[in-house]
Design a protein around this motif. Structure first.
Motif, mmCIF file in Angstrom:
data_model
loop_
_atom_site.group_PDB
_atom_site.id
_atom_site.type_symbol
_atom_site.label_atom_id
_atom_site.label_comp_id
_atom_site.label_asym_id
_atom_site.label_seq_id
_atom_site.Cartn_x
_atom_site.Cartn_y
_atom_site.Cartn_z
ATOM 1 N N GLU A 63 0.834 -1.205 0.000
ATOM 2 C CA GLU A 63 0.000 0.000 0.000
ATOM 3 C C GLU A 63 0.869 1.255 0.000
ATOM 4 O O GLU A 63 0.580 2.212 -0.716
ATOM 5 C CB GLU A 63 -0.938 -0.004 1.207
ATOM 6 N N GLN A 64 1.953 1.246 0.779
ATOM 7 C CA GLN A 64 2.881 2.387 0.766
ATOM 8 C C GLN A 64 3.479 2.589 -0.624
ATOM 9 O O GLN A 64 3.550 3.717 -1.123
ATOM 10 C CB GLN A 64 4.011 2.173 1.771
ATOM 11 N N ALA A 65 3.897 1.511 -1.244
ATOM 12 C CA ALA A 65 4.491 1.598 -2.583
ATOM 13 C C ALA A 65 3.468 2.095 -3.599
ATOM 14 O O ALA A 65 3.786 2.923 -4.454
ATOM 15 C CB ALA A 65 5.042 0.236 -3.005
ATOM 16 N N THR A 66 2.239 1.600 -3.496
ATOM 17 C CA THR A 66 1.187 1.991 -4.431
ATOM 18 C C THR A 66 0.925 3.487 -4.368
ATOM 19 O O THR A 66 0.761 4.141 -5.404
ATOM 20 C CB THR A 66 -0.103 1.203 -4.125
ATOM 21 N N THR A 67 0.908 4.024 -3.179
ATOM 22 C CA THR A 67 0.682 5.457 -2.997
ATOM 23 C C THR A 67 1.894 6.275 -3.430
ATOM 24 O O THR A 67 1.764 7.273 -4.133
ATOM 25 C CB THR A 67 0.364 5.746 -1.518
ATOM 26 N N ARG A 68 3.056 5.821 -3.034
ATOM 27 C CA ARG A 68 4.285 6.572 -3.316
ATOM 28 C C ARG A 68 4.586 6.666 -4.810
ATOM 29 O O ARG A 68 5.075 7.682 -5.286
ATOM 30 C CB ARG A 68 5.444 5.899 -2.577
ATOM 31 N N TRP A 69 4.332 5.595 -5.560
ATOM 32 C CA TRP A 69 4.669 5.564 -6.984
ATOM 33 C C TRP A 69 3.448 5.530 -7.905
ATOM 34 O O TRP A 69 3.577 5.292 -9.092
ATOM 35 C CB TRP A 69 5.593 4.394 -7.294
ATOM 36 N N ASP A 70 2.264 5.732 -7.406
ATOM 37 C CA ASP A 70 1.047 5.722 -8.219
ATOM 38 C C ASP A 70 0.978 4.458 -9.089
ATOM 39 O O ASP A 70 0.813 4.521 -10.313
ATOM 40 C CB ASP A 70 0.963 6.978 -9.085
ATOM 41 N N LEU A 71 1.109 3.322 -8.436
ATOM 42 C CA LEU A 71 1.051 2.050 -9.153
ATOM 43 C C LEU A 71 -0.376 1.724 -9.557
ATOM 44 O O LEU A 71 -1.328 2.018 -8.834
ATOM 45 C CB LEU A 71 1.612 0.928 -8.273
ATOM 46 N N LYS A 72 -0.505 1.099 -10.700
ATOM 47 C CA LYS A 72 -1.811 0.677 -11.207
ATOM 48 C C LYS A 72 -2.138 -0.747 -10.782
ATOM 49 O O LYS A 72 -3.304 -1.117 -10.676
ATOM 50 C CB LYS A 72 -1.852 0.770 -12.732
ATOM 51 N N ALA A 73 -1.095 -1.575 -10.560
ATOM 52 C CA ALA A 73 -1.289 -2.966 -10.133
ATOM 53 C C ALA A 73 -0.014 -3.447 -9.450
ATOM 54 O O ALA A 73 1.087 -3.010 -9.796
ATOM 55 C CB ALA A 73 -1.618 -3.861 -11.329
ATOM 56 N N THR A 74 -0.181 -4.338 -8.493
ATOM 57 C CA THR A 74 0.964 -4.953 -7.811
ATOM 58 C C THR A 74 0.652 -6.418 -7.536
ATOM 59 O O THR A 74 -0.501 -6.803 -7.350
ATOM 60 C CB THR A 74 1.281 -4.273 -6.455
ATOM 61 N N LEU A 75 1.703 -7.195 -7.506
ATOM 62 C CA LEU A 75 1.595 -8.614 -7.177
ATOM 63 C C LEU A 75 2.823 -8.999 -6.372
ATOM 64 O O LEU A 75 3.952 -8.726 -6.786
ATOM 65 C CB LEU A 75 1.535 -9.465 -8.452
ATOM 66 N N VAL A 76 2.604 -9.603 -5.216
ATOM 67 C CA VAL A 76 3.691 -10.148 -4.413
ATOM 68 C C VAL A 76 3.310 -11.575 -4.051
ATOM 69 O O VAL A 76 2.239 -11.822 -3.495
ATOM 70 C CB VAL A 76 3.941 -9.338 -3.117
ATOM 71 N N ILE A 77 4.181 -12.497 -4.404
ATOM 72 C CA ILE A 77 4.023 -13.900 -4.014
ATOM 73 C C ILE A 77 5.284 -14.287 -3.252
ATOM 74 O O ILE A 77 6.401 -14.028 -3.726
ATOM 75 C CB ILE A 77 3.880 -14.830 -5.234
ATOM 76 N N HIS A 78 5.117 -14.883 -2.087
ATOM 77 C CA HIS A 78 6.272 -15.380 -1.331
ATOM 78 C C HIS A 78 5.930 -16.773 -0.824
ATOM 79 O O HIS A 78 4.848 -16.991 -0.284
ATOM 80 C CB HIS A 78 6.600 -14.466 -0.154
ATOM 81 N N ARG A 79 6.841 -17.686 -1.032
ATOM 82 C CA ARG A 79 6.615 -19.063 -0.611
ATOM 83 C C ARG A 79 7.169 -19.325 0.784
ATOM 84 O O ARG A 79 8.056 -18.636 1.257
ATOM 85 C CB ARG A 79 7.255 -20.018 -1.617
ATOM 86 N N ALA A 105 9.428 1.117 -7.610
ATOM 87 C CA ALA A 105 8.521 0.443 -6.681
ATOM 88 C C ALA A 105 8.880 -1.036 -6.525
ATOM 89 O O ALA A 105 8.836 -1.577 -5.420
ATOM 90 C CB ALA A 105 7.080 0.595 -7.165
ATOM 91 N N ALA A 106 9.252 -1.683 -7.617
ATOM 92 C CA ALA A 106 9.649 -3.095 -7.533
ATOM 93 C C ALA A 106 10.890 -3.247 -6.658
ATOM 94 O O ALA A 106 10.950 -4.142 -5.807
ATOM 95 C CB ALA A 106 9.894 -3.663 -8.926
ATOM 96 N N GLU A 107 11.868 -2.368 -6.835
ATOM 97 C CA GLU A 107 13.076 -2.429 -6.006
ATOM 98 C C GLU A 107 12.756 -2.181 -4.535
ATOM 99 O O GLU A 107 13.283 -2.856 -3.653
ATOM 100 C CB GLU A 107 14.109 -1.411 -6.480
ATOM 101 N N PHE A 108 11.906 -1.214 -4.270
ATOM 102 C CA PHE A 108 11.477 -0.911 -2.912
ATOM 103 C C PHE A 108 10.844 -2.144 -2.266
ATOM 104 O O PHE A 108 11.186 -2.521 -1.139
ATOM 105 C CB PHE A 108 10.491 0.261 -2.949
ATOM 106 N N LEU A 109 9.931 -2.778 -2.990
ATOM 107 C CA LEU A 109 9.253 -3.958 -2.450
ATOM 108 C C LEU A 109 10.225 -5.113 -2.228
ATOM 109 O O LEU A 109 10.151 -5.812 -1.217
ATOM 110 C CB LEU A 109 8.111 -4.385 -3.378
ATOM 111 N N MET A 110 11.156 -5.311 -3.155
ATOM 112 C CA MET A 110 12.133 -6.388 -2.990
ATOM 113 C C MET A 110 13.029 -6.141 -1.776
ATOM 114 O O MET A 110 13.318 -7.059 -0.998
ATOM 115 C CB MET A 110 12.967 -6.547 -4.259
ATOM 116 N N ASP A 111 13.456 -4.886 -1.594
ATOM 117 C CA ASP A 111 14.286 -4.560 -0.433
ATOM 118 C C ASP A 111 13.523 -4.790 0.864
ATOM 119 O O ASP A 111 14.066 -5.323 1.830
ATOM 120 C CB ASP A 111 14.777 -3.107 -0.503
#
Length: 145
Positions: A63-79, A105-111
């Motif tokens: 949600e932070q990333a979506t707001t910060r970078w005006d993302l249209k869609a996000t997907l995170v999968i972690h096993r 945003a992708a780099e932010f989420l990965m970090d």
């Protein structure tokens, strides 16, 4: 926003094909897939988490990333569970109007996933097992945000 924490493998091709499909407001789509790396002697990695808490924590940072970078869609999968070297461990996908936002945003989420997501990882080798400790480099990467 889609966040999934699962034990089952995921189909990277199917995930990417379905991610943000049919959207015409997207100018860039970025994805990253993390794999279990064997630096020598790894039999497998065991990943634990607290169901509910983990998803909520990841959703908050998405949600932070979506707001910060005006993302249209996000997907995170972690096993979680027992994963062998070479297996997919996680995936991040971002979509935005422009490529800079999608990449950042992708780099932010990965970090975040690497250093703050509530997972506990144990590497099992031929000589024993050890919990994976936090690394200074991962903390440094997170501080830039």
């Amino acid at each position: 926003m889609t966040v999934r924490v699962q034990s089952d493998p995921f189909d990277l091709g199917a995930e990417l094909a379905g991610f943000a499909s049919g959207r015409t407001d997207i100018g860039a789509q970025v994805s990253f897939t993390g794999l279990v790396r064997d630096d020598g002697g790894l039999r497998h990695m065991e990943i634990e988490h607290y169901p509910g808490m983990t998803e909520k924590a990841i959703a908050g940072i998405v949600e932070q990333a979506t707001t910060r970078w005006d993302l249209k869609a996000t997907l995170v999968i972690h096993r979680f569970g027992t994963l062998a070297p070479g297996e997919q461990i996680m995936m991040v996908a971002t979509a935005a109007g422009h490529r800079a936002a999608a990449f950042e945003a992708a780099e932010f989420l990965m970090d975040y996933l690497k250093s703050r997501a509530p997972f506990w990882k144990r590497e099992v080798t031929q000589t024993g097992a050890d919990w994976v400790a936090a690394k200074d480099a991962d903390e440094d990467a997170l501080r830039r945000w």
